[in-house]
Design a protein around this motif. Structure first.
Motif, PDB file in Angstrom:
ATOM      1  N   GLY A 187     -15.563 -42.690 -41.224  1.00 45.64           N
ATOM      2  CA  GLY A 187     -16.018 -41.376 -40.778  1.00 45.64           C
ATOM      3  C   GLY A 187     -16.879 -40.694 -41.823  1.00 45.64           C
ATOM      4  O   GLY A 187     -16.929 -41.101 -42.989  1.00 45.64           O
ATOM      5  N   THR A 245     -19.323 -35.152 -33.147  1.00 51.55           N
ATOM      6  CA  THR A 245     -18.248 -34.717 -34.046  1.00 51.55           C
ATOM      7  C   THR A 245     -17.124 -35.746 -34.097  1.00 51.55           C
ATOM      8  O   THR A 245     -16.285 -35.704 -35.007  1.00 51.55           O
ATOM      9  CB  THR A 245     -17.671 -33.353 -33.622  1.00 51.55           C
ATOM     10  N   GLU A 246     -17.122 -36.702 -33.171  1.00 55.93           N
ATOM     11  CA  GLU A 246     -16.157 -37.799 -33.224  1.00 55.93           C
ATOM     12  C   GLU A 246     -16.345 -38.637 -34.480  1.00 55.93           C
ATOM     13  O   GLU A 246     -15.414 -39.338 -34.913  1.00 55.93           O
ATOM     14  CB  GLU A 246     -16.294 -38.686 -31.983  1.00 55.93           C
ATOM     15  N   ARG A 255     -14.341 -37.469 -39.947  1.00 53.18           N
ATOM     16  CA  ARG A 255     -12.939 -37.807 -40.177  1.00 53.18           C
ATOM     17  C   ARG A 255     -12.106 -36.525 -40.232  1.00 53.18           C
ATOM     18  O   ARG A 255     -12.649 -35.431 -40.423  1.00 53.18           O
ATOM     19  CB  ARG A 255     -12.775 -38.614 -41.465  1.00 53.18           C
ATOM     20  N   ASP A 256     -10.828 -36.656 -40.078  1.00 56.69           N
ATOM     21  CA  ASP A 256      -9.949 -35.497 -40.140  1.00 56.69           C
ATOM     22  C   ASP A 256     -10.129 -34.778 -41.473  1.00 56.69           C
ATOM     23  O   ASP A 256     -10.203 -35.420 -42.534  1.00 56.69           O
ATOM     24  CB  ASP A 256      -8.490 -35.929 -39.981  1.00 56.69           C
ATOM     25  N   GLY A 257     -10.205 -33.465 -41.400  1.00 54.28           N
ATOM     26  CA  GLY A 257     -10.434 -32.676 -42.605  1.00 54.28           C
ATOM     27  C   GLY A 257     -11.903 -32.447 -42.892  1.00 54.28           C
ATOM     28  O   GLY A 257     -12.249 -31.733 -43.844  1.00 54.28           O
ATOM     29  N   GLU A 306     -15.264 -26.208 -31.562  1.00 51.51           N
ATOM     30  CA  GLU A 306     -14.190 -26.527 -32.498  1.00 51.51           C
ATOM     31  C   GLU A 306     -13.377 -27.682 -31.919  1.00 51.51           C
ATOM     32  O   GLU A 306     -13.318 -27.855 -30.703  1.00 51.51           O
ATOM     33  CB  GLU A 306     -13.280 -25.299 -32.682  1.00 51.51           C
ATOM     34  N   ARG A 307     -12.776 -28.472 -32.805  1.00 53.43           N
ATOM     35  CA  ARG A 307     -11.825 -29.482 -32.355  1.00 53.43           C
ATOM     36  C   ARG A 307     -10.764 -29.680 -33.422  1.00 53.43           C
ATOM     37  O   ARG A 307     -11.013 -29.389 -34.604  1.00 53.43           O
ATOM     38  CB  ARG A 307     -12.530 -30.797 -32.011  1.00 53.43           C
ATOM     39  N   PRO A 308      -9.586 -30.152 -33.051  1.00 52.80           N
ATOM     40  CA  PRO A 308      -8.505 -30.310 -34.040  1.00 52.80           C
ATOM     41  C   PRO A 308      -8.923 -31.203 -35.201  1.00 52.80           C
ATOM     42  O   PRO A 308      -9.592 -32.220 -35.008  1.00 52.80           O
ATOM     43  CB  PRO A 308      -7.383 -30.959 -33.216  1.00 52.80           C
ATOM     44  N   GLY A 309      -8.545 -30.792 -36.407  1.00 51.82           N
ATOM     45  CA  GLY A 309      -8.815 -31.591 -37.593  1.00 51.82           C
ATOM     46  C   GLY A 309     -10.179 -31.369 -38.206  1.00 51.82           C
ATOM     47  O   GLY A 309     -10.509 -31.966 -39.224  1.00 51.82           O
ATOM     48  N   VAL A 310     -10.995 -30.517 -37.579  1.00 58.38           N
ATOM     49  CA  VAL A 310     -12.356 -30.268 -38.062  1.00 58.38           C
ATOM     50  C   VAL A 310     -12.536 -28.771 -38.306  1.00 58.38           C
ATOM     51  O   VAL A 310     -12.148 -27.948 -37.477  1.00 58.38           O
ATOM     52  CB  VAL A 310     -13.414 -30.762 -37.047  1.00 58.38           C
ATOM     53  N   THR A 311     -13.123 -28.420 -39.434  1.00 61.50           N
ATOM     54  CA  THR A 311     -13.444 -27.027 -39.742  1.00 61.50           C
ATOM     55  C   THR A 311     -14.897 -26.755 -39.374  1.00 61.50           C
ATOM     56  O   THR A 311     -15.790 -27.507 -39.780  1.00 61.50           O
ATOM     57  CB  THR A 311     -13.236 -26.737 -41.244  1.00 61.50           C
TER      58      THR A 311
END
Length: 323
Positions: A222, A239-240, A243-245, A260-265
């Motif tokens: 990622g 945005t896929e 990576r997380d964070g 917005e999506r979980p794990g992404v700022t």
């Protein structure tokens, strides 16, 4: 100190009412006077950007501005006069300016007054004839990279990479040691960002599944950040690749706003200027040749036509040639 050749009046492009491109007309106006903390610029060229269109429409008017309003947030040229408190530049210096506060008028004119804190000497590596189209987008791209805060060696995805801000962001990211995935527009845009050093260049108009597959080939773990110069469904799918964070940064004004999506700022930002920011930008630019891709040039008297061109698609920037 004042250059003895400064006239009392100048050619400019200005408007007396808010509206469409047709309200901008050629004018003869007084050369602005400067205060002790200001610089008078003899303008060689001025960038033409969406912020100028917003000013023309009445949505982004500098505080203190009054009709007739001379638009133009950025320009380059030579110093024609300096106020008594100004020490960093002198008459005759070749400089560039991104002047967000400009109650005395912008850079669609032969002369423009600006606060000295917004003025920087033009670094080696920037073609003089294109310098007026560089400041706003370069400073905004630098602000976006600062928001991401990625370490050298990290992967960054730049979406809208062949646009005015994007193609400068590609070059600045490479000079910060980042690995760059450039999502550009069509074959012309892909060729531009490849020439500018992107590690992977892809056409954002292609099949998004194939684009994601190519990104995962080079960055299987990622990417650490996305710098988004545009919004939309393709960006939301890409945005896929984060990576997380990871962080997605975009300049205020991008529409639609990235999801917005979980794990992404997701963070919005503005272009920042000032002496320290200008010094950092110059250091990065001077690391090697720096290309400001100008799609089309217009003489000052055709400023309205330049604003009509703003409404179309083109790689890089539009430029007014003034002197």
């Amino acid at each position: 100190m004042v250059d003895g050749d400064v006239p009392e009046r100048m050619q400019a492009a200005a408007f007396d009412e808010f509206g469409g491109p047709e309200v901008i007309t050629p004018r003869i106006l007084p050369v602005p006077e400067i205060a002790d903390d200001e610089v008078l610029l003899k303008v060689w060229s001025a960038g033409v950007g969406v912020w100028d269109a917003l000013e023309r429409e009445g949505a982004l008017v500098p505080e203190g501005a009054a009709f007739p309003i001379v638009p133009g947030a950025e320009g380059a040229g030579t110093v024609a006069a300096v106020g008594g408190q100004v020490t960093d530049v002198a008459v005759g210096d070749l400089v560039y300016v991104y002047g967000r506060r400009r109650p005395k008028g912008g850079f669609y004119a032969e002369y423009a007054a600006t606060k000295a804190q917004y003025v920087a000497k033009l670094p080696s590596g920037v073609p003089v004839e294109h310098a007026g189209a560089m400041p706003a987008n370069a400073l905004t791209a630098l602000s976006g990279l600062d928001v991401l805060g990625l370490p050298a060696g990290e992967w960054v995805l730049i979406f809208g990479a062949s646009g005015g801000q994007g193609h400068l962001a590609v070059q600045l990211a490479k000079r910060q040691g980042l690995s760059v995935i450039a999502v550009a527009s069509r074959a012309e845009g892909v060729a531009l960002v490849t020439r500018l050093g992107a590690d992977l260049s892809v056409d954002g108009h292609g099949d998004v599944v194939e684009v994601l597959a190519r990104i995962r080939d080079v960055a299987p773990d990622g990417v650490g950040g996305i710098l988004a110069m545009a919004g939309g469904e393709t960006l939301d799918r890409l945005t896929e690749a984060l990576r997380d964070g990871g962080v997605l940064a975009y300049p205020n004004g991008v529409q639609p706003v990235p999801r917005e999506r979980p794990g992404v700022t997701v963070r919005a930002y503005n272009g920042e200027t000032g002496p320290e920011r200008l010094r950092r930008l110059n250091e990065l630019i001077e690391a090697g040749p720096f290309e400001v891709n100008v799609a089309e040039k217009f003489p000052l008297g055709r400023a309205a036509e330049a604003h009509r061109r703003l409404q179309t698609s083109y790689p890089g920037r539009l430029l007014l040639t003034v002197t």
